[in-house]
Every structure is written in C-alpha cells, then in structure tokens.
Design a protein around this motif. Structure first.
Motif, PDB file in Angstrom:
ATOM      1  N   LEU A 115     -18.624 -59.168-104.852  1.00  0.00           N
ATOM      2  CA  LEU A 115     -17.845 -59.570-106.309  1.00  0.00           C
ATOM      3  C   LEU A 115     -18.422 -60.058-107.505  1.00  0.00           C
ATOM      4  O   LEU A 115     -18.048 -60.390-108.305  1.00  0.00           O
TER       5      LEU A 115
ATOM      6  N   ALA B 260     -20.599 -58.429-109.552  1.00  0.00           N
ATOM      7  CA  ALA B 260     -19.853 -57.453-109.632  1.00  0.00           C
ATOM      8  C   ALA B 260     -19.435 -57.975-111.133  1.00  0.00           C
ATOM      9  O   ALA B 260     -19.538 -57.523-112.623  1.00  0.00           O
ATOM     10  N   ASP B 261     -19.055 -59.030-111.441  1.00  0.00           N
ATOM     11  CA  ASP B 261     -18.447 -59.669-112.339  1.00  0.00           C
ATOM     12  C   ASP B 261     -20.025 -60.263-113.360  1.00  0.00           C
ATOM     13  O   ASP B 261     -19.627 -60.130-114.583  1.00  0.00           O
TER      14      ASP B 261
ATOM     15  N   HIS C 147     -11.135 -61.395-114.229  1.00  0.00           N
ATOM     16  CA  HIS C 147     -11.920 -60.410-113.720  1.00  0.00           C
ATOM     17  C   HIS C 147     -11.889 -59.381-114.030  1.00  0.00           C
ATOM     18  O   HIS C 147     -11.292 -59.156-114.915  1.00  0.00           O
ATOM     19  N   SER C 148     -13.478 -58.438-113.897  1.00  0.00           N
ATOM     20  CA  SER C 148     -13.118 -57.368-114.096  1.00  0.00           C
ATOM     21  C   SER C 148     -13.007 -56.650-113.815  1.00  0.00           C
ATOM     22  O   SER C 148     -12.643 -56.231-112.858  1.00  0.00           O
TER      23      SER C 148
ATOM     24  N   TYR D 294     -14.622 -55.708-110.549  1.00  0.00           N
ATOM     25  CA  TYR D 294     -14.751 -56.732-109.648  1.00  0.00           C
ATOM     26  C   TYR D 294     -13.272 -56.263-108.635  1.00  0.00           C
ATOM     27  O   TYR D 294     -13.472 -56.344-107.286  1.00  0.00           O
ATOM     28  N   TYR D 295     -11.974 -55.862-109.655  1.00  0.00           N
ATOM     29  CA  TYR D 295     -11.031 -54.994-108.105  1.00  0.00           C
ATOM     30  C   TYR D 295     -10.931 -54.393-107.377  1.00  0.00           C
ATOM     31  O   TYR D 295     -10.884 -53.867-106.278  1.00  0.00           O
TER      32      TYR D 295
END
Length: 798
Positions: A346, A349-350, A361-362, A365-366
């Motif tokens: 995670l 991912a950011d 967050h991006s 990310y979600y």
C-alpha cells in the motif's frame, strides 16, 4: 249616441288599481324570499359539501399523514437496537459478544430554532439595555460553534463533520457517531448538562445501541467474520446466521416541547427489544490458538508468498475444532490491514502514484486497499482450491485396499520412473526405491507404486470413489463462500490412463482443504464420511485399519519423521505439489504447495490435522530443502504436542523416551540431602547435583512446582548462595540431542526435547532465541527433526 259611464267608488273604498299594487308587491316579495331561500339552500348545501369534503380529507384521507406530523412535533421515537446473540466455542467461551453503547445524534431543526431564539433574546436585551450584573447570552452562531468544537473534541471527529450535520435543518435526526464507548457517552452527557450556556443543551441527544466485540481479537476471525456499520453480519458466521443472531429492535416514544426537548413525566412508552439468539460452534478456542500460532510461525519462517492454512478436525464426528488461514485480520477493526507485506504494498502504491492535492491517498492506493481487505477476509481453507499433491495418496491407498488392488502383503518395484500412455512419470527418488512392501511404498511416497495401485483400481471405479468420498460436492461447512472442486468429466477421465496416473498422486485437479480433510478423515475413522449428506461408509473398517498402519509407518520410519511427537503414536503423510502454469524463465522450477497430514493417536485417531503453505521460499533462501516433510511436518509436531495433552490424551513413554516425560519438581528446601534425594526419586527425577556442603537444602533450581522433563538435573544448594545472574541461551540448532543438552546444561538451563527421535536427528528450532537472557533453570524446548534432501513431491510428467 249612448256613452259608457262607470260609477265612482264610494268614499273609503279602494280602487282596483290601488288594490292590485299591494298584491303585486307581496308576490314579488314572496318570489324574492323563495329565491333567497333557494340560493341559501344551494349555497348552504355547497358550503356543507365543501366543508364535509375538507373534513373528510383532513380526518380520513390525510389522517395518517397529519397524525404522523403531529406526532413528529409532539413526540420523539427512538429505535432501541436489539443486542446480537453471542458466538461461543464448544466449551462456552465467548468469541463474539454485544455490549451496551450509545449513538450520538443531533436535531438540526431544534438547534436552528434555538439559535434563532438566542439571537432574538440577545437583540431584545440590547434594545432594553442590560441591568446591573446582567450579561448578554451567547449568539446563535456562538452556540453552534460551541457544539462543533466540543463535540468534535469528545467524539474524536472533525468540526466540519459536526457543522455539516447541523446544517441539515430540514431534519430532526443526524448521527454524529455510532456506538461510542461508555466513557465517551458519559462525557457527552456531562457536556449536555454542564456547559458554557448555563442550561441543558438543545438538539444534542444520545440513544441506546449495542456494539459488537470480539474479545479474543483475531482468533478464529475467518470463522466469526464481522458486522457492518449497521450492526448486521457482513462475513463469516455473523452473516450466515444473521437472522438468528440479529434479534428484534425495540422502540422508545416520549413527549417533546416546541424545541424538541423531552418533557419529563408527560408521556413515555417503551417497547423492549428482543435479543438475538446465541450460537455455539464446534471451535475449541485453545486448539484454535495452538493452530494459529503454529501456522503463523510456519508461514513467517518459510516466507509463504500466497499464505498458509490449517484445519483441525475430530475424525469421529466431522466437527471442526480449529481452522485458520493467513493473512488474517481483527474483526474488531476488519478494514485495517495487519500484514506487513500488504502494508508495504500500500505504501508503495502511493509512492508510485502520488495522491492528488488535497487527497490523503491515490486511487491506486484505494484500489489496492480494497483488494487487500478481500484477501485477508478470505479463508484459503474453505474458499480456495489447490492441487493437493501427495497428501491425496491417502485416498488412493484406501481405494486400492478397498477394491482389492493392494493388501498388507503387496509389494511394489520402483526403478525411478514409470511410463503411462507414452508419458514418463518420475519418482521422488530418481534412482528408484527398488522392491518395497506396502508400508514402505507409502512411507517413501513412491509414485510408481501408487500408479500401480491406481491402474489396478481402474479409471471408472477410481472416478466413482472420488464421488463417494464427496469430492465432487461441497462439504456443507457452516461458513459462507465454500469453494468447489475442479475435475474433468467422467467420459474424458475414463478414455485413457494418464489422468488416472496424475490423479492418484494429487495432480491435475483442484479440491479445497476442507473437502480433502473430510475425505482423509473417512480413510482413518473406519470409513465414515461426514459432510452435507447423511453419514455414509465409504470404505470398510478393515481397510481403514490398514491405512492407519501405513500412515503411522510414514512418521515412524518414512518421510514424515519430523511429524513425530514424543510419547505419542502419530500417523501422517507429506505433500509437495507443483503449481501448474508457474514455471517461467526466471522461475524454471515453478512454485509449489507444501503440506502435511497428521493423525493422532495413530491406532485410535481422535484428531486429524491438515496444514499447507502456498508458494514458500525455496531452499536457496531458507537453507532447508523444499518439501512438506521439512517445511510443514515440524509445525504439525509442535501443534500436536500442544493439542494431545490438552485433550487429555496421555503420552506413553518407553525406555528410550522416558527422560522426555514431564514431572513436577518437589519443594525440598529445609530437607537433608538424603531426604531431598528420596523425594526427587519419588517424583520421578533420577538426576540431581549438590552445590555446597551444608546440612540442609537452602535453595533449589528449578523451584518447587516447576514442570520439567524427568531426565533433567535438579540443583540442590546446601548452604551455598544461589546465583541470581542471568543465563544466556546458546544456539543449539543443528546439534544432536546430546550435544544440545550439554550446551544448555552448561549454560544453566534445562532442555525439553520434542519431535523426531532416532539416528540422524538434529535440533531444527528452539523455543528461546539464542542470545536471550533468561533466569537460571529456565526450560528451552528444542524441536528435533531430520532435514532430508529427498523430494516427496507428487511427481513430474514428461
């Protein structure tokens, strides 16, 4: 010419014209009266009809709507949430329970009205002038600011959240936070009654609710599941038994004033909530703990890339005593990610996709967060299928014995490979096992031997046995999302022998772990299958007895020695299965699933356990040859060593293992040396050492009441002072039992050995890491095992 002469009327006598005029007036008046009456009647009827219609509309047509409106102005109704039933283990230990909590909510309409009244009062006082000592009340906006700041602080939410809910002035109910703890709700109550306004707050309320708690944290999380924000089951048993657990909500109705505040002693009606039913599971929380600890340690030690699983079952009833998968989660906060690997992904991912300005967050990310949550909620033991590899050979053995294709006296020759339908299928021992008995063939996990058994059974009966063992159907376990097996159809299977050869050692098809262990239990419990269908006998008692004998040989003399537990007769089967489609240029050998089946006691099974790891690290990383016997069997031994004594199954020791028997150290302080020695002998201890030359024992190591191996040495201090210096645990991994014992005794510690016994056995792990400082006399448990370089994987075709 004669003329018409009319006589004059007499004096006082009216003329005809004069008489006609009053009559005409009367007639006209009468007409007017009649018309007036008619109009009045018409208008009266019309008015009556209009009033009647309106009255009908108000009292009949709009009755419910107006009644609801009046009730909403004069009454407040609050839903009383029903407390969910508890979820218990088989001994009544609480695994999930609901406790009282409160919802904090606002009445935006009442707040807006009260704020307006404050502004009016403030303006009037400014016009009238303040009297001596009198202060202006706070303004409406100041009142709203007070609520926003203090409630945000108490409830640990943002001020923006409070202001947003207050702005919904068309509503009388806006939740700020659900199911707050008693400590928090008490702070809200105190704020309502004692605050800067000098009076009770208007528009801030609490309502009774219940909150779900899982007191054992992540224990049995894949079994229990969790509830959604509305307190309804979302996963696991919580979802499957929602109707039984949920209960029926109650209602509280109270009278309110114009501001929406409750009127004391005016009107109140309370309808009790009906609590949900509790359910009791077959899970044993202690066995579940032993399993979870073992599986977690195993997955961490060997780097199981795609997780691990474990199931413990009572083979005589089909009851699941424990079931676990990694990664797992805490049902108290199910949306948090607990695995370090997933947390790192995670964060990455950011890093690779920086969030947009103003966002935490991006989107990447979600998206990954959602996938990670689903991954940790998923049970590999129930939801996912896999190729079982050599642990499936237990079923092939049972089929061959039941069908007459093999018996106790059968022998099998292995030259290292066998050709079926033109395909060369290798054995774990590429040089071949030579001539073998039935037990030896099972102990060696010899592919050619099992192929011979399967060919003796023949394709059609083999396929029928698959059906009889329940492998084509779900087991019906009380958990949602049970996966299905994958097999080719009967016609294709029976058209050639190559699929039969692959199936017999657990390749080219998929089953779920829960399906496999149910079928394996039937092989060792007398032949009875416990699944969604009525209990049925698949194989005979005689066949089942031979299967148990062969599985015991696997652990005592075959490839499953690392599954031994000192003092117990253990049966087992190793497995290392190739994962199809995983071979690449960078990974030419592909990935594997390693597993181990354990049965105890082997002569009268009370427990059956299946453990597995998906894609563990290879020996280049771990330093241990990649196999179920090396990777998984030692963990099975550790877990069984905890489970069997817990279930009250006593160990039986022979002369070779007697020293491993545990005994309780007696308290001998104050006794003479001879008295202490006699008491130690009575308690089963044959070795002691004296320090000092006093007349009586002044101290001892270990202390009285400690439970240690009977072969351990007890130190008696006869007047000499016992040192309080800490001992450093040495590294004994790779040592023989004697070498490890000497090293630990020299360090002032006591060794407890468990696991495999015999020649070539070494320490493969120790309970306390080397370099750790511990008190003198502490017990260090060492796991004994034999790390072989023989690959017991299912085999390769080609």
């Amino acid at each position: 010419m004669a003329q018409n002469i009319r006589p004059l009327p007499k004096s006082g006598e009216p003329s005809q014209k004069a008489a006609r005029k009053p009559n005409s007036a009367r007639l006209a008046k009468l007409v007017i009266q009649r018309r007036t009456l008619a109009l009045l009647l018409v208008f009266g009827v019309a008015a009556f009809l209009a009033l009647f219609a309106k009255a009908y509309d108000l009292t009949i047509t709009q009755h419910n709507q107006l009644q609801d409106g009046a009730s909403s102005q004069q009454m407040r109704s609050t839903v009383i949430s029903a407390s969910r039933g508890s979820i218990l283990d088989r001994n009544g230990v609480t695994l999930a329970v609901s406790a009282s909590a409160d919802n904090v909510f606002l009445d935006p309409r009442a707040i807006e009205k009260y704020a307006g009244e404050l502004d009016k009062k403030r303006a009037q006082m400014m016009v009238d002038g303040l009297k001596e000592g009198e202060k202006l009340p706070m303004s409406g906006q100041e009142y709203k600011d007070l609520l926003a700041v203090r409630l945000a602080e108490i409830l640990d939410i943002t001020e923006e959240k409070v202001r947003s809910e207050m702005s919904k002035t068309n509503y009388a109910y806006a939740v700020l936070k659900k199911r707050v703890e008693k400590e928090v709700s008490d702070q809200v109550r105190a704020f309502i009654s004692e605050n800067e306004t000098g009076a009770a707050l208007q528009g801030v309320h609490l309502e009774a609710d219940s909150k779900r708690y899982y007191p054992r944290s992540s224990l049995a999380s894949h079994v229990l599941g969790f509830v959604d924000p509305d307190n309804h089951g979302a996963y696991g048993l919580e979802a499957l038994y929602e109707d039984a657990l949920d209960g029926t909500s109650g209602l509280s109705v109270t009278a309110t004033d114009g501001r929406g505040s409750e009127l004391m002693f005016q009107y109140e009606q309370y309808y009790d909530a009906q609590e949900g039913h509790s359910i009791q599971t077959t899970i044993d929380s202690n066995i579940q703990y032993y399993l979870e600890r073992g599986v977690a340690d195993m997955a961490s030690e060997f780097g199981a890339k795609n997780g691990a699983f474990g199931i413990v079952m009572d083979p005589n009833t089909g009851a699941i005593l424990a079931i676990h998968s990694t990664p797992d989660y805490d049902p108290n906060a199910p949306r948090e990610i607990y695995t370090e690997k997933l947390q790192a992904q995670l964060a990455q991912a950011d890093e690779e996709n920086p969030p947009e300005e103003g966002k935490e967050h991006s989107q990447a990310y979600y998206d990954l967060l959602s996938q990670s949550q689903l991954l940790q909620w998923r049970s590999k033991a129930v939801n996912d299928g896999y190729e079982p590899g050599s642990t499936f050979k237990v079923l092939t053995l049972a089929m061959a014995l039941e069908d007459g294709a093999a018996n106790r006296n059968s022998t099998f020759y292995c030259g290292g490979s066998v050709v079926v339908d033109g395909e060369d299928i290798g054995c774990s021992n590429k040089n071949g096992h030579g001539q073998q008995t039935l037990a030896e063939a099972v102990g060696h996990s010899c592919n050619p031997a099992f192929i011979k058994m399967a060919l003796g059974v023949r394709s059609a009966p083999f396929y029928d046995y698959l059906d009889a063992f329940g492998l084509f159907d779900k087991t019906g376990v009380d958990l949602p999302g049970e996966g299905r097996s994958v097999f080719i159809d009967r016609e294709e299977f029976c058209s050639h022998d190559i699929d039969l050869a692959a199936y017999c050692f657990g390749q080219n098809f998929n089953v779920t772990p829960i399906q496999l262990i149910a079928a394996q239990a039937a092989c060792i419990n007398g032949g009875y299958l416990y699944d969604a269908t009525p209990v049925r006998q698949v194989i005979s008692e005689e066949t089942s007895a031979v299967v148990r004998e062969c599985l015991e040989y696997v652990v005592s003399d075959g490839g499953g020695k690392n599954g031994q537990v000192t003092g117990y007769r253990i049966g087992g089967k190793t497995g290392t299965a190739d994962k199809r489609g995983t071979k690449t240029d960078s990974n030419p050998r592909g990935d594997v699933v390693v597993s181990f089946l354990a049965v105890a006691p082997a002569d009268d099974p009370q427990v059956i356990m299946l453990l597995g790891m998906d894609t563990p690290a290879r020996q280049e990383v771990t330093g241990v040859y990649t196999s179920g016997g090396n990777y998984v069997a030692p963990t099975a031994s550790k877990i069984m060593a905890d489970i069997l004594p817990y279930l009250g199954i006593s160990p039986e020791y022979d002369e070779e293992t007697q020293d491993a028997a545990e005994a309780t150290v007696p308290y001998v302080v104050g006794m003479s040396k001879d008295e202490a020695a006699a008491k130690l002998t009575d308690y089963g201890f044959g070795s002691y050492r004296v320090v000092g030359d006093g007349d009586s024992v002044t101290d001892q190591t270990p202390a009285g009441g400690a439970i240690i191996p009977a072969g351990a040495e007890v130190i008696l201090y006869m007047g000499a002072e016992k040192s309080d210096q800490m001992c450093t645990v040495p590294n004994v991994e790779g040592f023989s039992a004697d070498e490890a014992n000497r090293a630990l005794v020299n360090a002032g510690l006591i060794m407890k050995a468990t696991g495999a016994a015999g020649s070539g056995v070494k320490v493969i792990s120790q309970s306390i890491a080397s370099g750790t400082e511990v008190a003198a006399g502490s017990v260090v448990t060492v796991q004994m095992g034999q790390m072989t370089n023989i690959d017991e994987r299912a085999g390769s075709i080609g």
